[in-house]
Design a protein around this motif. Sequence first.
Motif, PDB file in Angstrom:
ATOM      1  N   ASP A 327       9.143 -47.215 -10.552  1.00 10.22           N
ATOM      2  CA  ASP A 327       7.687 -47.293 -10.553  1.00 10.22           C
ATOM      3  C   ASP A 327       7.149 -46.385 -11.661  1.00 10.22           C
ATOM      4  O   ASP A 327       7.363 -45.177 -11.645  1.00 10.22           O
ATOM      5  N   PRO A 328       6.468 -46.940 -12.647  1.00 12.10           N
ATOM      6  CA  PRO A 328       5.992 -46.108 -13.765  1.00 12.10           C
ATOM      7  C   PRO A 328       5.061 -44.983 -13.335  1.00 12.10           C
ATOM      8  O   PRO A 328       4.968 -43.962 -14.012  1.00 12.10           O
ATOM      9  N   ASN A 329       4.382 -45.153 -12.202  1.00 12.52           N
ATOM     10  CA  ASN A 329       3.476 -44.105 -11.723  1.00 12.52           C
ATOM     11  C   ASN A 329       4.221 -42.901 -11.159  1.00 12.52           C
ATOM     12  O   ASN A 329       3.622 -41.847 -10.953  1.00 12.52           O
ATOM     13  N   LEU A 330       5.536 -43.071 -10.892  1.00 13.52           N
ATOM     14  CA  LEU A 330       6.317 -41.986 -10.290  1.00 13.52           C
ATOM     15  C   LEU A 330       7.268 -41.322 -11.275  1.00 13.52           C
ATOM     16  O   LEU A 330       7.956 -40.370 -10.909  1.00 13.52           O
ATOM     17  N   THR A 389      17.560 -42.206  -0.489  1.00 18.46           N
ATOM     18  CA  THR A 389      16.912 -41.543  -1.612  1.00 18.46           C
ATOM     19  C   THR A 389      17.973 -40.940  -2.515  1.00 18.46           C
ATOM     20  O   THR A 389      18.888 -40.267  -2.062  1.00 18.46           O
ATOM     21  N   GLY A 390      17.784 -41.156  -3.786  1.00 18.80           N
ATOM     22  CA  GLY A 390      18.769 -40.792  -4.780  1.00 18.80           C
ATOM     23  C   GLY A 390      19.360 -42.024  -5.426  1.00 18.80           C
ATOM     24  O   GLY A 390      19.854 -41.985  -6.539  1.00 18.80           O
ATOM     25  N   THR A 391      19.292 -43.165  -4.729  1.00 20.44           N
ATOM     26  CA  THR A 391      19.674 -44.422  -5.344  1.00 20.44           C
ATOM     27  C   THR A 391      18.646 -44.774  -6.408  1.00 20.44           C
ATOM     28  O   THR A 391      17.453 -44.623  -6.195  1.00 20.44           O
ATOM     29  N   PRO A 392      19.085 -45.276  -7.558  1.00 19.37           N
ATOM     30  CA  PRO A 392      18.084 -45.821  -8.489  1.00 19.37           C
ATOM     31  C   PRO A 392      17.240 -46.865  -7.770  1.00 19.37           C
ATOM     32  O   PRO A 392      17.789 -47.700  -7.055  1.00 19.37           O
ATOM     33  N   TYR A 393      15.961 -46.897  -7.862  1.00 20.83           N
ATOM     34  CA  TYR A 393      15.091 -46.002  -8.592  1.00 20.83           C
ATOM     35  C   TYR A 393      14.163 -45.285  -7.616  1.00 20.83           C
ATOM     36  O   TYR A 393      12.955 -45.287  -7.762  1.00 20.83           O
TER      37      TYR A 393
END
Length: 510
Positions: A327-330, A389-393
């Motif tokens: 997500d570009p916002n993150l 969490t930690g998996t792309p992306y």
Amino acid sequence: MNSSRRQFLAHTAAGAVGAAVLAGGTFTTSTASALVKPPKITALTNVTVIDVATGRRDRNQTVLISGERIVGVGRIPVPRGAVEIDLSGKYVIPGLADMHVHSLGDEHVSPPLYLANGLTLVREMAAPDPIVYDWRDRIEAGTLLGPRMVVASPIIDGDPTLWDPNLLHVLVVGDAAEARAAVQQSKAGGADFIKVYSRLNKESYAAVIDEARKQGLTVHGHGPDELTSKEVSNLGQRSIEHIHSLGLNVSTREAEVRRMVRAISVETGDYNSWFRQMHAIEWIAANTYSPARAADVFGTLRRNRTRVTPTLTMHNVLDQIDYTQLDPNLKKYLSEDSIGTYDYVIQNLYAANRTAEEISHQKQMWAWRQRFVRELFAHDVPILAGTDTGTPYSVPGFALHDELEHLVGAGATPRQALYAATVEPAKFLGLSRDLGSVEPRKIADLVVLDADPLTDIRNSRKIHTVVTRGRVISPAQRERMLADVEAAVKAPPAAQALAAGGCCGTVRPA
């Protein structure tokens, strides 16, 4: 490969995943004020309290907090001298839990991101380095601001393991004696539970289960390739992570599928080979789904209270690696090296060597997994919300809200999705007396939302205030926390940051 990339890879392992090196630097933040002892009484007034277990909404309520506990809920007066926070129009739910994370990295990134997103509890699903236990203990002592953490052992896997010894610290066991030693070593190291992995053989797995019971530990993790889900459940494994092992057990061609699984051959560290071989078998199972087999297997899980953590957030990416992105916002909450490492992992562990047919099948598997999760809910299998969490992306904290939306997209109601992130985790961890609801005597782990999540699960993202153990994180503090994380990931890595995931390497228990 630089040390930051090796560190990230060292934590991509557990579940096909791990945690990015969210490198930090000096963390100067006003959120330290949240560690100050809270006032004697705090009153959250004019709120709608949501009972996640029933879906009931109680409007115009006051929630009284003393120390870390809720001492009153209802249309009650505010005591003299209390600090009153008017939250008219807001909704209060219990603190959220992400029950599958790999959050090793800079302590100034993952813990505040979790809290800023309303997560007051996380289950760390593999601990390659003792620093995670240190975080857990400091949070418990009140000297580090972060969510309550329940922390696994290092991964216990069979021989050969799927993971490169240069990338991950795995306890590799080939027989019962080594399996027992691995459990004992994990208990001595501070593990809250044992994490099992895919390539354990039956003898080693049975020894892990037995020794963990003797050591007072529970066993969570993957369904090993050599065992069926019913065997895993009946032997006492408390949770099964991800969907891939479960799907193999509900096929009209189950005998053939299981023979194919037993025939999988991998060399040490060749995760890509296992991933591709398993996907081919999953494809057969998905296209031969048996309602009768599902009813039998799911009934066993339900009766044994074996929880399933679907981790749809992880599957969404790995099934569609050609069509998903960060997500570009993150991006601002991840270091440049972390983002580069996500791309490296995708290309080398998951995308490599695939044919056009495999790519097409993988994409179609995503729709099948959603239907599969809908069946789990329909059969009342207890579900835990977890992201990997930690998996792309994925991004710590934010990913849990993705998971809630995926669960609803799969067919759960918003209440069921929230239940999987609040009530069920508390039950699973034996913490129901303290967590999972907004009522007197419970610990004040709360999330205040601007809109009703039972109406639209996307409203879980509309966080106004977070309360962790009675400490109120105001909207201004929350914004500062996020800004400080953004600054931390841009700073040079701190001198004390872990190199290559700490004690890297595949080892046999002593």
